[in-house]
Design a protein around this motif. Structure first.
Motif, PDB file in Angstrom:
ATOM      1  N   ARG A 114      -9.240 -13.816  -2.831  1.00 23.35           N
ATOM      2  CA  ARG A 114      -8.682 -12.808  -3.722  1.00 23.35           C
ATOM      3  C   ARG A 114      -7.699 -11.932  -2.963  1.00 23.35           C
ATOM      4  N   GLU A 115      -6.658 -11.553  -3.678  1.00 22.91           N
ATOM      5  CA  GLU A 115      -5.684 -10.662  -3.068  1.00 22.91           C
ATOM      6  C   GLU A 115      -6.259  -9.251  -3.039  1.00 22.91           C
TER       7      GLU A 115
ATOM      8  N   THR B 108      -3.295  -3.494  -3.209  1.00 22.11           N
ATOM      9  CA  THR B 108      -2.313  -2.875  -2.333  1.00 22.11           C
ATOM     10  C   THR B 108      -2.247  -1.373  -2.609  1.00 22.11           C
TER      11      THR B 108
ATOM     12  N   ARG C 166      -8.381 -20.153  -3.098  1.00 20.53           N
ATOM     13  CA  ARG C 166      -7.678 -18.993  -2.562  1.00 20.53           C
ATOM     14  C   ARG C 166      -8.590 -17.778  -2.523  1.00 20.53           C
TER      15      ARG C 166
ATOM     16  N   PRO D 298      -6.983  -7.254  -9.110  1.00 20.54           N
ATOM     17  CA  PRO D 298      -8.007  -8.291  -8.972  1.00 20.54           C
ATOM     18  C   PRO D 298      -8.473  -8.809 -10.329  1.00 20.54           C
TER      19      PRO D 298
ATOM     20  N   ARG E 166      -1.426  -6.471 -12.011  1.00 17.11           N
ATOM     21  CA  ARG E 166      -1.509  -7.589 -11.086  1.00 17.11           C
ATOM     22  C   ARG E 166      -2.790  -7.574 -10.263  1.00 17.11           C
TER      23      ARG E 166
END
Length: 187
Positions: free
Chosen positions: A104-105, A108, A102, A88, A86
């Motif tokens: 980038r997440e 984590t 959006r 980048p 999941r």
């Protein structure tokens, strides 16, 4: 003289019986005991049906070809792969730039730990072992298909890949057990 009535036997279904009665023609299922999500007391178990049609790990476990530790090690590998995947995404220069897109997440901590575990697994299994595990657990290939991808045919090669895959699952099981023990020691 009137006929005596026969009492009909009625099928009684219990309220807690939630098994599927009708399955598709090509369904391949196995029974598994799981925690009851509707239980009044914790720890109650029910029997459920699990599909093994497109799940080679569940099929091997159901046919008692692998043990519980190997099964849990394979599931842990699949879980780590899903967490790490999941991450980048690469920048696609062919896509049109849009203002206000959006952000980038960020990566984590769970993803970072999953990638570290996958790197350790790759080091433990080697290039051939990690490729074999990837082909079976993530792509769902059979031993025959794996042999054909490598240009190797015959029963001896299928047996070799089966034994090698079980060795890899043994190693994954040991790594999973050590990870659980380390987590308990840290707590």
């Amino acid at each position: 003289m009137p006929r005596a009535r026969r009492s009909r036997l009625r099928k009684t279904t219990h309220a807690h019986d939630r098994k599927a009665r009708d399955l598709p023609l090509n369904a391949e299922v196995a029974t598994v005991e799981i925690d009851d999500p509707l239980a009044l007391e914790p720890g109650e178990k029910i029997i459920a049906l699990r599909s093994i049609r497109n799940d080679p790990l569940a099929r091997l476990h159901n046919h008692h070809q692998i043990d519980e530790a190997q099964y849990r090690g394979g599931r842990a590998f699949q879980d780590d792969w899903e967490k790490a995947e999941r991450g980048p995404r690469a920048v696609d220069p062919t896509r049109e730039y849009v203002d206000g897109g959006r952000a980038r997440e960020p990566i984590t901590e769970r993803q970072r730990r999953a990638v570290l575990r996958l790197n350790r697994i790759e080091h433990e299994l080697g290039a051939d072992g990690i490729m074999l595990v990837h082909e079976v657990l993530l792509l769902g290939l059979t031993m025959e298909q794996i042999g054909l991808r490598r240009g190797l045919r015959g029963q001896r090669w299928k047996d070799y890949f089966s034994r090698r895959f079980q060795e890899c699952l043994d190693r994954l099981g040991k790594l999973t057990v050590s990870r659980v023990l380390n987590q308990k020691a840290a707590d």
